[in-house]
Write an enzyme that holds these catalytic residues in place. Structure first.
Site, short mmCIF file in Angstrom:
data_model
loop_
_atom_site.label_atom_id
_atom_site.label_comp_id
_atom_site.label_asym_id
_atom_site.label_seq_id
_atom_site.Cartn_x
_atom_site.Cartn_y
_atom_site.Cartn_z
N ASN A 34 0.80 -1.23 0.00
CA ASN A 34 0.00 0.00 0.00
C ASN A 34 0.84 1.29 0.00
OD1 ASN A 34 -1.56 2.17 1.10
ND2 ASN A 34 -3.03 0.76 1.97
N GLN A 101 -2.28 0.09 6.12
CA GLN A 101 -0.92 0.63 6.24
C GLN A 101 -0.97 2.16 6.31
OE1 GLN A 101 1.77 -0.95 3.18
NE2 GLN A 101 3.11 -1.71 4.79
N GLY A 161 3.97 -0.23 9.33
CA GLY A 161 5.15 -0.39 8.49
C GLY A 161 6.40 -0.57 9.33
N ASP A 163 7.52 -2.69 11.56
CA ASP A 163 7.13 -4.00 12.08
C ASP A 163 7.68 -4.35 13.47
OD1 ASP A 163 6.40 -3.92 9.44
OD2 ASP A 163 7.22 -5.86 8.92
N ARG A 196 16.35 -8.69 10.08
CA ARG A 196 14.90 -8.90 10.03
C ARG A 196 14.32 -9.07 11.45
NH1 ARG A 196 11.85 -7.78 5.90
NH2 ARG A 196 10.38 -9.30 6.74
N TRP A 349 13.46 -1.97 11.92
CA TRP A 349 12.97 -0.68 12.45
C TRP A 349 13.47 -0.42 13.87
CZ3 TRP A 349 10.66 3.01 9.58
CH2 TRP A 349 10.21 2.64 8.30
N GLU A 392 17.14 -1.20 1.03
CA GLU A 392 15.86 -1.02 1.73
C GLU A 392 16.04 -0.07 2.92
OE1 GLU A 392 14.22 -4.73 3.08
OE2 GLU A 392 12.30 -3.83 3.70
#
Ligand code: DGY
Length: 426
Positions: A34, A101, A161, A163, A196, A349, A392
């Site tokens: 999204n 999102q 977003g 996570d 991750r 994050w 990323e």
């Protein structure tokens, strides 16, 4: 130099373009996400306005009847991603997830509309999207703010977003893992597992999905049924900015009712955000709606809120806050304060820098009379690209590239930073 970078970025957008939607990167994220799509459209518009409108139209073609716009649209089968449509079980004709999102669409669509060279196309596309975006905003306040506080809650970390943010650590303790069957993660096959979320976090992500599925994705029930209900200032700031921008768009298109409703939502939200302000830190904090407490976690969420038209003195304090962060983070803006012992510069994050976040903060601060710090953030974004390519996300200490590579929205943001000189004009 900038011509070369723009060329490289455009090449990534083309490589990840599947016709009427763009994947964030091949392999790790093989569907349409999204907020990725809406921000990607900003980059696409620099060389193909029609394609940019299509990106957002495709997303909204999968809007739910209740107004929600899902976080992933599973346009085609791909075994390389977990959790896929069978885990979500939303029963949509084209499968989607059942959560949402950050609502950047209102913000992105106004920007596409204001800078469009093809005015006829822009007016037609924006007119069709206006009621759909408005319905999404209505849905937020109806389903995620049932007590009518002016602020919406997220019910799953994936909605933000962000996570695996440190913000969620305590609240996540409440989310059980019983009844979650064994599963094979795919993300750790495409990206370094150290970059991750952890397995324990994944089990809780899946428990929440199963819980919502057991309630047949009925959004009149999900908010109160979720043990995870967080008011995230970055998420709310994005929603307030999108409401603000939708009001401007509605006025341009002569829709007084949407303009008035959107202005009201913005003003109420911004007033309610005051309860999240931490004067000592100089930023907003998350609020745990289940535990009824502010979350003591200095994350970028409370800085990202500067994208909203918050009071000018709040923007000035956030600019100072970012100045302070430069003492511990050579590259701006870390997703968590590096002086916090829980910070991890490589793990998604919990510390890394994300260019989309940089872009939105820089935009909000520039509009709020803080061009100096906005320029520094843009400069950091470009340094990261020059040093480490279109990753990323990046370690704010070393610029090490993390997560996926040849990343769509990172490329889109580079084009915006280098070519979108009108971007703070709203
Ligand atoms: C993922 O799969 O990592 C996503 O962040 C969920 O949207």
């Amino acid at each position: 130099m900038s011509e070369t970078l723009i060329g490289q970025a455009a090449e990534i957008l083309r490589k990840n373009d599947l016709g009427d939607y763009t994947v964030p990167t091949h392999g790790l994220y093989p569907f349409q996400w999204n907020w990725d799509s809406c921000l990607t459209a900003l980059g696409q518009a620099h060389f193909d306005e029609a394609r940019a409108w299509t990106e957002i139209e495709t997303l909204f073609a999968h809007q739910w009847e209740d107004g929600m716009v899902p976080h992933i649209v599973f346009h085609k089968e791909d075994e390389g991603y977990f959790p896929g449509p069978d885990v979500w079980g939303t029963g949509r004709p084209v499968p989607t997830t059942g959560i949402t999102q950050p609502p950047v669409a209102g913000f992105a669509v106004l920007r596409l509309f204001q800078r469009a060279k093809d005015r006829e196309l822009a007016e037609r596309k924006a007119r069709a999207l206006l009621p759909k975006i408005n319905a999404w905003h209505e849905w937020f306040y109806r389903c995620r703010d049932p007590q009518d506080t002016g602020l919406v809650a997220v019910i799953h970390p994936w909605e933000t977003g962000r996570d695996n943010s440190i913000d969620w650590d305590e609240a996540f303790e409440r989310v059980p893992t019983d009844g979650v069957p064994p599963f094979t993660r795919r993300d750790t096959q495409h990206a370094n597992p150290d970059h991750r979320p952890t397995q324990a976090q994944y089990e809780r992500y899946i428990w929440l999905v199963q819980k919502f599925r057991s309630l047949e994705w009925d959004n009149t029930k999900l908010h109160n049924a979720s043990p995870f209900r967080i008011v995230d200032p970055g998420f709310n700031g994005i929603l307030q900015r999108s409401c603000n921008d939708l009001a401007i768009l509605a006025e341009s298109l002569g829709d007084a009712a949407i303009a008035a409703a959107s202005k009201k939502r913005t003003a109420r939200g911004i007033a309610a955000m005051e309860a999240l302000w931490d004067a000592r830190l100089g930023q907003y904090k998350c609020y745990d709606r289940v535990a009824d407490t502010l979350i003591d976690s200095p994350s970028v969420a409370g800085i990202l809120a500067s994208i909203a038209p918050i009071p000018i003195e709040r923007k000035a304090a956030i600019a100072k806050r970012i100045e302070t962060l430069t003492e511990s983070a050579p590259y701006l803006v870390p997703s968590h304060d590096p002086t916090d012992p829980r910070f991890d510069g490589l793990r998604y994050w919990r510390g890394p820098v994300w260019l989309i976040v940089n872009y939105m903060i820089s935009d909000g601060l520039r509009l709020g009379g803080q061009p100096h710090i906005a320029d520094r953030i843009d400069q950091s974004s470009l340094e990261l690209i020059e040093k480490s390519g279109f990753a990323e996300y990046y370690d704010p200490a070393t610029a090490e590239p993390c997560g996926g590579t040849t990343f769509t929205w990172t490329a889109a943001m580079v084009i915006e930073i280098l070519a979108g000189s009108d971007r703070a004009a709203a």
